[in-house]
Scaffold this motif. Structure first.
Motif, PDB file in Angstrom:
ATOM      1  N   UNK A 223      66.655  21.315  14.873  1.00 52.01           N
ATOM      2  CA  UNK A 223      66.049  20.904  16.212  1.00 52.01           C
ATOM      3  C   UNK A 223      65.272  21.653  16.827  1.00 52.01           C
ATOM      4  N   UNK A 224      64.731  21.243  17.539  1.00 55.01           N
ATOM      5  CA  UNK A 224      63.610  21.698  18.478  1.00 55.01           C
ATOM      6  C   UNK A 224      64.080  21.622  19.881  1.00 55.01           C
ATOM      7  N   UNK A 225      63.940  22.649  20.537  1.00 55.71           N
ATOM      8  CA  UNK A 225      64.277  22.663  22.138  1.00 55.71           C
ATOM      9  C   UNK A 225      63.014  22.833  22.846  1.00 55.71           C
ATOM     10  N   UNK A 226      62.859  22.071  24.057  1.00 51.61           N
ATOM     11  CA  UNK A 226      61.669  22.368  24.867  1.00 51.61           C
ATOM     12  C   UNK A 226      62.102  22.588  26.253  1.00 51.61           C
ATOM     13  N   UNK A 227      61.123  23.161  27.138  1.00 55.29           N
ATOM     14  CA  UNK A 227      61.750  23.031  28.362  1.00 55.29           C
ATOM     15  C   UNK A 227      60.497  22.159  29.229  1.00 55.29           C
ATOM     16  N   UNK A 228      60.771  21.553  30.121  1.00 54.07           N
ATOM     17  CA  UNK A 228      60.133  20.696  31.152  1.00 54.07           C
ATOM     18  C   UNK A 228      60.694  20.672  32.526  1.00 54.07           C
ATOM     19  N   UNK A 229      59.797  21.324  33.387  1.00 53.50           N
ATOM     20  CA  UNK A 229      60.241  21.570  34.599  1.00 53.50           C
ATOM     21  C   UNK A 229      61.370  22.435  34.690  1.00 53.50           C
ATOM     22  N   UNK A 230      62.510  21.374  35.081  1.00 54.68           N
ATOM     23  CA  UNK A 230      64.068  21.827  35.088  1.00 54.68           C
ATOM     24  C   UNK A 230      64.979  21.464  34.216  1.00 54.68           C
ATOM     25  N   UNK A 231      64.544  20.942  33.081  1.00 57.89           N
ATOM     26  CA  UNK A 231      65.104  20.226  32.186  1.00 57.89           C
ATOM     27  C   UNK A 231      64.912  20.908  30.582  1.00 57.89           C
ATOM     28  N   UNK A 232      66.027  21.078  30.122  1.00 57.13           N
ATOM     29  CA  UNK A 232      65.947  21.647  28.571  1.00 57.13           C
ATOM     30  C   UNK A 232      66.317  20.282  27.725  1.00 57.13           C
ATOM     31  N   UNK A 233      65.380  19.900  26.920  1.00 57.42           N
ATOM     32  CA  UNK A 233      65.149  18.783  26.077  1.00 57.42           C
ATOM     33  C   UNK A 233      65.587  19.242  24.618  1.00 57.42           C
ATOM     34  N   UNK A 234      66.051  18.267  23.873  1.00 56.19           N
ATOM     35  CA  UNK A 234      66.519  18.690  22.337  1.00 56.19           C
ATOM     36  C   UNK A 234      65.901  17.510  21.440  1.00 56.19           C
ATOM     37  N   UNK A 235      65.219  17.587  20.470  1.00 61.68           N
ATOM     38  CA  UNK A 235      64.725  16.685  19.579  1.00 61.68           C
ATOM     39  C   UNK A 235      65.447  17.166  18.171  1.00 61.68           C
ATOM     40  N   UNK A 241      63.263  11.205  17.019  1.00 61.91           N
ATOM     41  CA  UNK A 241      63.808  10.199  18.036  1.00 61.91           C
ATOM     42  C   UNK A 241      63.285  10.601  19.493  1.00 61.91           C
ATOM     43  N   UNK A 242      63.546   9.912  20.490  1.00 60.86           N
ATOM     44  CA  UNK A 242      63.169  10.473  21.617  1.00 60.86           C
ATOM     45  C   UNK A 242      64.266  11.576  22.194  1.00 60.86           C
ATOM     46  N   UNK A 243      63.826  12.658  22.770  1.00 62.67           N
ATOM     47  CA  UNK A 243      64.545  13.671  23.148  1.00 62.67           C
ATOM     48  C   UNK A 243      65.787  13.500  24.153  1.00 62.67           C
ATOM     49  N   UNK A 244      66.958  14.219  24.060  1.00 60.22           N
ATOM     50  CA  UNK A 244      67.998  14.080  24.985  1.00 60.22           C
ATOM     51  C   UNK A 244      68.180  15.356  25.705  1.00 60.22           C
ATOM     52  N   UNK A 245      68.416  15.529  26.970  1.00 63.49           N
ATOM     53  CA  UNK A 245      68.635  16.485  27.817  1.00 63.49           C
ATOM     54  C   UNK A 245      69.992  17.168  27.602  1.00 63.49           C
ATOM     55  N   UNK A 246      69.892  18.625  27.310  1.00 64.91           N
ATOM     56  CA  UNK A 246      71.241  19.531  27.054  1.00 64.91           C
ATOM     57  C   UNK A 246      71.568  20.373  28.342  1.00 64.91           C
ATOM     58  N   UNK A 247      70.355  20.559  28.991  1.00 64.60           N
ATOM     59  CA  UNK A 247      70.737  21.602  30.183  1.00 64.60           C
ATOM     60  C   UNK A 247      69.725  20.817  31.344  1.00 64.60           C
ATOM     61  N   UNK A 248      70.212  20.673  32.436  1.00 61.97           N
ATOM     62  CA  UNK A 248      69.355  19.921  33.602  1.00 61.97           C
ATOM     63  C   UNK A 248      69.595  20.458  34.714  1.00 61.97           C
TER      64      UNK A 248
END
Length: 483
Positions: A223-235, A241-248
């Protein structure tokens, strides 16, 4: 035989061979002329004006002009015509290899018509963010589109022609030539790229995001984790597919993220905190409050240490005792980048704008300071740990550790400004890979011309050595590519 013949005295805008290869249709200003190229005589004249795209199927000729799309049965061209279909912005048409159906581009869409119903119905296939300028049907299982955003989009064809998008390549394409179902050449103004599509049903991910700042690859669950502003997304890279937020919903903006080598945990840094999470549950395990902004973080490849940089220094956390910091080292300037050596015995701390500090974790001391004399963007350790690659504005520099001497330099001005760097080993060959912003450059030897240039607009990337895959990303896009 002399195959050079002047057969018409008018501009030819496009042409297409018939299915048996003995007939050639040529589009002139006011008509389409069909020639028998064995006898060199004209066979048919079709009153089709201004045809700019044309392709021949099993027995039908599909032609596109500014009135729309016309299909002609070439066994009886005077009486068996379908259309013109008054479609807006049709740019390109191509038949399937069997010649029974054709795909065409209409504005941002790709559509299909088949001769089994006399071309009465249109099947909608796909939608693109940008207008599609060309559609190619090289095999029964693959349809390819070229669009104005310099993207090649590959689609897997299923029964009844619903499509699944499988791969995106950012290449400014003028033409594509196919060798087989999975091999192709891409031609543009700079080079010819030889590409291969492996596992085309699950090799791509392209997502438009807002302010994607940092990514990390957790290899074991892939899985790939990415940070965008105040959310951690997981692919999930096994099923893109589209990412899902795991920390926000954090109090502070997120700055950087790093996964543990075993992928059990990940560390996230914000403007004021360093937080350890369990990957599977996204549960917060430990948190460290700081009085200043935390800018970067990196988990050691041995899993024993976490190093993070702040406005005034860097800190090291012993992962066997998460409750306390192991050591704090002050610096005169902010630490903006940290990268561990392959064996985990040292790390390079980038102090903006200079110097680069090499910290020996076993001896708990500064081993070396490198004064580059220029601003730098990112660092990469050679696999043997004796050299550092340093990306600078418009160039990449190779630096020998110990002697503190510059070994080589390669300029990529014109391909971008500053880029991410990493060493990658593939089939016993070690490449230095540079993402320059506009191109991804592969060097076998720094100081020479790149072995390979691929047009991918990326500011950073990750490499998965087990799966031989890259993840490239910019502030708004994340995409998976196979090497």
């Amino acid at each position: 035989r002399d195959w050079s013949k002047r057969v018409v005295d008018s501009e030819i805008t496009t042409f297409a061979f018939g299915p048996t290869g003995n007939l050639l249709a040529m589009s002139l200003t006011l008509q389409v002329v069909v020639w028998d190229i064995e006898q060199w005589v004209s066979v048919y004249y079709l009153l089709l004006e201004g045809v700019f795209s044309m392709n021949w199927g099993k027995q039908y000729l599909a032609a596109v002009n500014y009135d729309g799309l016309l299909v002609v049965n070439m066994t009886n061209p005077e009486r068996s015509q379908f259309g013109p279909f008054s479609l807006v912005s049709v740019e390109s048409v191509d038949w399937s290899p069997t010649g029974e159906c054709f795909a065409f581009s209409q504005a941002r869409s790709v559509l299909v018509m088949c001769d089994q119903d006399n071309f009465k119905s249109t099947a909608f296939l796909a939608d693109s963010l940008q207008p599609v300028i060309s559609v190619i049907w090289p095999s029964e299982s693959v349809i390819v589109t070229l669009s104005h955003d310099a993207m090649m989009r590959f689609y897997k064809v299923a029964e009844n022609y619903p499509l699944q998008q499988t791969l995106n390549l950012r290449v400014q394409s003028y033409q594509v030539a196919w060798k087989s179902d999975s091999e192709f050449f891409v031609v543009n103004s700079e080079a010819i790229f030889d590409g291969k599509l492996f596992r085309s049903e699950s090799t791509s991910l392209s997502t438009m995001l807002l302010s994607l700042k940092s990514v990390t690859w957790c290899l074991e669950p892939n899985v790939v984790l990415g940070v965008a502003i105040d959310t951690v997304l997981m692919w999930n890279m096994n099923q893109p597919s589209e990412p899902s937020p795991i920390v926000e919903g954090g109090i502070y903006l997120y700055n950087d993220i790093s996964c543990s080598p075993g992928s059990e945990w990940f560390v996230l840094v914000t403007e004021r905190t360093v937080v350890i999470y369990e990957l599977n549950s996204s549960q917060k395990l430990y948190s460290f409050e700081r009085s200043e902004e935390v800018k970067c973080v990196n988990w050691s490849p041995t899993g024993e240490w976490i190093a993070f940089g702040t406005e005034s220094g860097f800190a090291i956390i012993d992962t066997s005792a998460f409750e306390k910091e192991y050591m704090w080292v002050p610096t005169a300037k902010p630490v903006t980048y940290i990268k561990w050596s392959p064996d985990g015995s040292r790390f390079a701390a980038g102090v903006s704008p200079d110097p680069i500090i090499i910290w020996n974790i076993e001896q708990t001391r500064i081993e070396q300071e490198i004064n580059c004399g220029f601003d730098y963007f990112q660092l990469a350790w050679h696999p043997d740990g004796t050299q550092l690659a340093i990306s600078a504005p418009g160039s990449v520099v190779l630096w020998k550790l110990g002697d503190s001497a510059m070994l080589a330099k390669s300029d990529f001005q014109g391909f971008g400004e500053s880029g991410a760097v990493a060493w990658v080993q593939v089939d016993c060959i070690t490449f230095l890979v540079v993402a320059s912003g506009l191109l991804v450059l592969f060097y076998e030897s720094l100081g020479t011309v790149p072995t390979l240039k691929i047009r991918i607009e990326a500011t950073d990337f990750l490499w998965n050595p087990k799966r031989k895959e890259f993840v490239f990303f910019s502030a708004s896009t994340l995409s998976l590519q196979l090497i």
